[in-house]
Design an enzyme around this catalytic site. Structure first.
Site, PDB file in Angstrom:
ATOM      1  CE1 TYR A 267       5.536  -2.779  -4.689  1.00 13.10           C
ATOM      2  CE2 TYR A 267       3.357  -1.874  -5.034  1.00 13.10           C
ATOM      3  CZ  TYR A 267       4.232  -2.925  -5.111  1.00 13.10           C
ATOM      4  OH  TYR A 267       3.809  -4.131  -5.620  1.00 13.10           O
ATOM      5  CE1 TYR A 317       6.187  -5.302  -7.833  1.00  8.56           C
ATOM      6  CE2 TYR A 317       5.695  -7.612  -8.190  1.00  8.56           C
ATOM      7  CZ  TYR A 317       5.402  -6.405  -7.586  1.00  8.56           C
ATOM      8  OH  TYR A 317       4.343  -6.295  -6.737  1.00  8.56           O
TER       9      TYR A 317
END
Lengths: 365, 135
Positions: A267, A317
């Site tokens: 992440y 994203y």
């Protein structure tokens, strides 16, 4: 994914669900579990799962929504596994959709209680928490902005091998990173992830059931989740001790460790996040991650190919959802020019909500 | 001149803290049962869950745990201040708190720097605790 004017969070999630159903080679009627992640532009709040199931024409046996920011994708996959193990469902669809880019999401709200809102001191948006951590890491261990830039450049290189990536066809150099404007110092613009419209769906079933489906199964060999809910009272909050707990748990459950991992999808809301995953996962010692990334170890063909799709910095994203999708593609051998040859193990991680939530999955063939 | 930046909503139990700030005192809740000091402000002790507590005044000193500098506008009212800093301060006798550093250039700040609280009188009722370096 990318810029999709005219779409809605709900519509994007349902588009992804259709694609995932086709990919798995199942019929919609086989889905008996619905777990959802309301996008930042979703209007249904905690009832999101009901609206999405209604819109998809599914009456699930098991359902729910979670909002854990960038940790939600992993948390929902884990919940799906638990529901299936407990016999409460057989085939669970985990769904996310968000029109964050065209829906006007500014990601500018402050954290904190009304009486102690961090906005009182001008602290808005998600960059600040990670930037505070980055600054302290730099001060304690000599980590540099150029080392953070190496992460940004590497993931952008990977995105050049993925036509679906938002930043496909737009390579950058370390000089581009260094000369990009400051957002929240020590973060340049190119330390920050994109804002994107898009949807992702992941269908979870038992290993036995998955064996007969259209695509090769990808197994979850280990998983962990953890939280540092205390921010102010945990003086090492900036270093995110829960991430280490998450990875220790995932390693123990899978019987694997950092040296067994062929590819990692970590992440990366900001470049600095990657450094902490590397340290917490035991890929490097505390304080050594900056030098590790600057040596090129995250590049395809190197020690630990990481964020092979470009990550949140260069793919899109999607709050960590595409990291799991890319992990699945790598294990299946579907990643085309960015395929890690013979990849059989993948670590995926997610983190969210002012850094406080985290989890990890160890994917295997 | 009116103050147009965000102000605390003191209806959430934080009023005693802000009453202390108005008197230029930095206060924190201390548990009457176990002595633990909790932050942020909360209805029960984070160590033992007892609601009984007193407000104690801190010396107001501490050290810079980390700091950042905003260059992009996230909030209209703060825009004229750009670039401005936000700091994480490890407060002596308490925990880390978000604040701003004053009377110092960003280039002169370092982790571990000793600081002391100063209060910016924003309105008649609200004074905001900030920190400045001490030698």
């Amino acid at each position: 994914m990318g810029k999709r004017p005219g779409t809605t969070a709900l519509g994007l999630g349902l588009d992804a669900l259709s694609l995932a159903i086709a990919d798995a080679g199942i019929d919609k009627s086989e889905i008996d579990g619905i777990l959802t992640h309301p996008g930042t532009t979703s209007r249904e709040g905690a009832n999101h799962y009901l609206r999405l199931a209604e819109a998809a024409g599914i009456d699930p046996r098991y359902a729910g929504s979670k909002s854990m920011g960038g940790a939600t994708a992993g948390a929902l996959v884990q919940e799906a596994i638990m529901a299936i193990d407990a016999g409460l469902a057989t085939t669970v669809a985990c769904v996310f959709g968000d029109a964050a880019l065209t829906g006007g999401q500014r990601f500018n709200s402050p954290n904190g209680d009304p009486g102690l809102s961090w906005g009182i001191w001008g602290m808005f948006g998600p960059q600040a928490n990670s930037a505070l951590g980055a600054r302290r890491h730099m001060s304690l261990y000599g980590t540099t902005s150029e080392q953070l830039g190496a992460i940004s450049v590497t993931f952008r290189e990977h995105a050049q091998l993925s036509p679906d990536a938002v930043m496909y066809g737009k390579p950058i150099s370390l000089e581009d990173h260094q000369s990009s404007r400051w957002v929240v110092e020590p973060f340049h613009l190119l330390d920050c992830c994109l804002i994107s419209d898009g949807g992702v769906a992941i269908i979870v079933s038992s290993a036995e059931r998955a064996r007969d489906l259209a695509k090769p199964p990808v197994h979850v060999a280990g998983m962990g989740q953890g939280y540092t809910a205390r921010k102010s009272e945990a003086e090492d909050w900036w270093y995110l001790p829960h991430q280490k707990a998450v990875l220790d748990e995932a390693w123990a459950m899978s019987g694997l460790g950092p040296s067994d991992i062929d590819v990692a999808e970590l992440y990366d809301n900001f470049t600095f996040s990657v450094l902490l995953w590397l340290e917490h996962g035991g890929f490097v010692e505390r304080g050594e991650s900056g030098a590790f990334v600057a040596e090129g170890n995250l590049k395809l063909g190197s020690t630990l190919p990481t964020n092979t799709h470009g990550g949140s910095l260069s793919d899109a994203y999607m709050q960590g959802w595409t990291h799991i999708v890319e992990g699945v593609r790598q294990i299946r051998g579907e990643a085309g020019p960015r395929q890690v040859p013979g990849a059989e193990t993948c670590l995926t991680t997610g983190r969210g909500m002012a850094l406080n939530t985290a989890n990890a999955l160890v994917l295997t063939k | 001149m009116t103050y147009d930046k965000p102000l605390p909503d003191t209806s959430d139990g934080s009023a005693p803290f802000w009453e202390g700030c108005a008197q230029h005192e930095l206060r924190i809740q201390e548990c009457s049962a176990c002595g633990h000091r909790r932050w942020p402000i909360g209805p029960v002790c984070t160590a033992c869950l007892s609601p009984e507590h007193t407000w104690v005044t801190l010396p107001g000193t501490g050290e810079v745990w980390s700091w950042i500098v905003y260059h992009q506008s996230f909030n209209k009212a703060w825009e004229p201040d750009l670039p401005y800093n936000v700091a994480l301060i490890k407060v002596d006798g308490a925990h880390t708190m978000i604040s701003n550093l004053v009377d110092v250039e960003p280039d002169a700040v370092h982790v571990g720097q000793r600081v002391e609280v100063v209060f910016e009188d924003a309105t008649d009722e609200i004074s905001i605790p900030k920190f400045r370096p001490v030698s």
